[in-house]
Each structure stands twice: as structure tokens, then as C-alpha cells.
Enzyme design. Structure first.
Site, short mmCIF file in Angstrom:
data_model
loop_
_atom_site.label_atom_id
_atom_site.label_comp_id
_atom_site.label_asym_id
_atom_site.label_seq_id
_atom_site.Cartn_x
_atom_site.Cartn_y
_atom_site.Cartn_z
N ALA A 73 63.11 84.94 -67.13
CA ALA A 73 64.32 84.78 -67.91
C ALA A 73 64.23 85.34 -69.34
O ALA A 73 65.12 86.01 -69.82
CB ALA A 73 64.69 83.30 -67.95
N ARG A 74 63.12 85.05 -70.01
CA ARG A 74 63.02 85.38 -71.44
C ARG A 74 62.65 86.83 -71.72
O ARG A 74 62.64 87.25 -72.89
CB ARG A 74 61.97 84.48 -72.08
N ARG A 130 61.32 80.73 -68.76
CA ARG A 130 60.72 81.79 -67.92
C ARG A 130 61.20 81.73 -66.46
O ARG A 130 61.42 82.75 -65.82
CB ARG A 130 59.19 81.60 -67.97
N ASN A 154 57.87 84.80 -59.87
CA ASN A 154 56.75 85.72 -59.67
C ASN A 154 55.46 85.00 -59.26
O ASN A 154 54.37 85.55 -59.35
CB ASN A 154 56.51 86.58 -60.91
N ARG A 155 55.62 83.77 -58.79
CA ARG A 155 54.55 83.05 -58.09
C ARG A 155 55.03 82.58 -56.73
O ARG A 155 54.32 81.87 -56.03
CB ARG A 155 54.11 81.81 -58.90
N SER A 206 58.10 91.93 -69.39
CA SER A 206 57.54 92.16 -70.71
C SER A 206 56.66 90.95 -71.02
O SER A 206 56.83 89.90 -70.40
CB SER A 206 58.63 92.31 -71.77
N TYR A 207 55.73 91.02 -71.92
CA TYR A 207 55.44 92.17 -72.73
C TYR A 207 53.95 92.45 -72.63
O TYR A 207 53.20 91.65 -72.05
CB TYR A 207 55.82 91.88 -74.21
N GLU A 282 54.74 95.95 -67.58
CA GLU A 282 54.93 95.09 -68.75
C GLU A 282 55.38 95.98 -69.89
O GLU A 282 54.59 96.76 -70.44
CB GLU A 282 53.62 94.39 -69.13
#
Ligand code: ING
Ligand code: ZN
Length: 322
Positions: A73-74, A130, A154-155, A206-207, A282
């Protein structure tokens, strides 16, 4: 969204603004663009994929490339970069012979915001959010029971799910979910990709300016074509990126360069789906900038989009050359 001023490619936009721009592009370039609704988030937001392709197709059959943004999200630069790449492809078709050739051979599938609930939550409520917005689940510890929302998408993919670098605590930022593909967002992406297995898969994050190659779940764990295919292409792509503004990227697996983490979408794409070229990028910035790594200034959106597009073209060109 201001329909007169148009979409600001140099700003961080809301999900509505992004979806409106996707619809406007489709209206303006109906032969190049198809919009595909691949599913709904927990809070019923649409997971909207833009298929971008050339009008001529000399081979009669197409290879394809997947690009997603906004799984976390962030990481606001990632949807912005996905939109920028789409824009460069669409406008490039009539102005740049290199881009036109790539589009005549490749179907590009771009999902700018894979986690729309989290993205809006990050914009409206908690900038550092996130995960997705999966309804709260409760976790019993020795002294108390705590309930928290959100799964780290992403897990949540089925690649050594729940083994390394992820948490079974719903309150943790890397909570892996109750099972692999427990989430509607990861399910939608899985189902779509199983129908349209691409030759390249790129997930934008990112990042830290790293071009990550599978596998991220264990240190020194590599697909058999790591040294002959994946890594050489990543080095060429990051070289092209570097040549635009001198932005330096590290190349390697997430486990070797940062930490082990299982259930990542790029690992699943390579290991399970057998996508030849699967990567996680990233994006900028390199450092935390005093704790503000996710807060990349808006003036860096266009340069990030342009340099990243240079690297995407290298990957696309490799698919066409094969
Ligand atoms: N980074 C990735 C993450 O999901 C990663 C990077 C993936 C590292 C897999 C190691 C293994 O943690 C972001 N941006 O979250
Ligand atoms: Zn991320």
C-alpha cells in the site's frame, strides 16, 4: 480527478483517478487497449488490468508481459510508475518505432494497483500501511488476545508459503494469511496469470533501487537459468536504466541482498508458473532518506518512470529476440 486538466502523471493519484485515466485511455485508443476486470478486493474495489498491444501483429501469435504495481500500500511510486509505463507504451506506438515493434509482438498486461484497499487506506488513514485490508483476525499470545486487519500479499503466494521472513501473527506487517492464496487480490492475480502465462513478470515495489531475481525465500537459492538467463538480462536492464540519469541498482535475489522471505509473487511466478523472466523491482529511492523511503517526492515520479521504462524495453526486446 479533473477531466479538463487531465490525469497528472507527475502526481500521486487516487485509485479513482487511476481508473478514470485507464478508461479515458481506452476510449482514446480503443484498438490498442482492453480493460479487464480480473476480480475484486476485500472491500469490493475492482482489480483493473490494462491490456496494451499494437495494431499490427506480424507473427500472428503474441508473447506477453505482466507488470503489477501497488501490491504494498505505502509504495506509492509503484502504481505511478506502472501508469507511466502504460502511458509511454501507448504514446510511443505512433512516435517511436522501437516501442511500436515491441507492441506489435507483445501483449502488455498492466495492473497498476494490485492492493486497492490498502492503497486508499494508506492515502486516507495511515501513510505507512503495507498490507491489504483483510478483516481483522485475532491472535492469542500468553497474556492477551489482539485482533488486527490485513495480510501481506507478497507473503501470500504459494511458494514455500509461511516458511521464511513472514509472520503468523495477523498484527505483523508481514502476516502471510491463513493459507496460501487466502486473499481475493492474490487469487485474482493467480487465476489471471494461470490463464495467460506470460514470458515476463515484473512486480513493482519500493524502495532501495534493487532489481530482484528469484528466489527470495532462501539465501543462495537460484533457478537453473539464473546465471545463463535471468541475471544477465537483469544486468542489461539496469545498465539501460543507469544510462538515463545515473541511477544505480543492485542486482540479485532478495534473500542474498536483503533478507529471506517466502510467498513472494515473483518467486511463485518463476517457480510455480514457470515464467521465464520473473523479477521484483525495488524502485527509488536508494535510502530511507531519514525514515522517508516510501515518501518519494513527486518531482521524482517522471524520472523514475522514464528510467524504469528504459529497463522494461530491454526485457521486452529480449522476449521479441527469442
Ligand atoms: N520488498 C520485498 C518484500 O516483499 C523481498 C522484497 C521479497 C525481499 C522477497 C526478499 C525476498 O519484502 C518490499 N518492498 O516489500
Ligand atoms: Zn513492497
Amino acid at each position: 480527478y479533473n477531466p479538463v486538466a487531465g490525469f497528472a502523471y507527475d502526481k500521486y493519484n487516487s485509485l479513482d483517478e487511476i481508473h478514470s485515466e485507464m478508461k479515458r485511455l481506452k476510449k482514446e485508443y480503443p484498438k490498442m487497449i482492453t480493460l479487464i476486470d480480473i476480480g475484486q478486493s476485500h472491500e469490493n474495489r475492482t482489480l483493473l488490468v490494462m491490456k496494451i498491444t499494437g495494431k499490427r501483429n506480424p507473427l500472428g501469435s503474441k508473447i506477453s508481459m505482466w507488470i503489477d504495481g501497488g501490491i504494498h500500500a505505502r509504495e506509492w511510486i509503484s502504481p505511478a510508475t506502472a501508469m507511466y509505463i502504460a502511458h509511454e507504451l501507448i504514446l510511443g506506438y505512433d512516435n517511436d518505432a522501437t516501442v511500436a515493434k515491441l507492441m506489435d509482438h507483445i501483449d502488455f498486461y498492466i495492473l497498476p494497483v494490485m492492493n486497492p484497499d490498502g492503497y486508499e487506506y494508506s492515502r486516507e488513514k495511515n501513510r505507512m500501511w503495507r498490507k491489504n485490508r483483510s478483516p481483522a483476525k485475532c491472535h492469542r499470545s500468553t497474556f492477551s488476545t489482539v485482533c488486527c486487519a490485513g495480510v501481506d500479499l507478497n507473503r501470500n503466494f504459494d511458494w514455500f508459503w509461511a516458511s521464511t521472513g513472514s509472520s503468523s501473527d495477523p498484527c505483523h506487517d508481514t502476516y502471510h494469511g491463513s493459507s496460501a492464496f487466502s486473499e481475493p487480490e492474490s487469487q485474482a492475480v493467480r487465476d489471471f496469470l494461470e490463464q495467460h502465462t506470460p514470458e515476463a513478470f515484473i512486480s513493482l515495489h519500493s524502495y532501495s533501487q534493487m532489481w530482484l531475481i528469484p528466489y527470495g525465500h532462501r539465501k543462495q537459492s537460484y533457478p537453473q537459468d539464473y546465471h545463463t538467463g535471468l541475471r544477465p538480462l537483469a544486468l542489461r536492464a539496469t545498465k539501460a536504466l543507469y544510462e538515463l540519469y545515473g541511477t544505480k541498482y543492485q542486482v540479485g535475489t532478495g534473500a542474498d541482498l536483503m533478507y529471506e522471505a517466502s510467498g513472494g509473487s515473483h518467486d511463485w511466478a518463476k517457480g510455480q508458473l514457470k515464467v521465464p523472466y520473473a523479477y521484483l523491482i525495488e524502485l527509488r529511492p536508494k535510502n530511507t532518506m531519514m525514515g522517508h523511503g516510501f515518501l518519494l517526492p513527486e518531482r521524482e515520479i517522471v524520472p523514475t518512470g522514464l528510467e524504469t521504462f528504459e529497463s522494461i524495453k530491454v526485457v521486452a526486446d529480449e522476449l521479441v529476440a527469442q
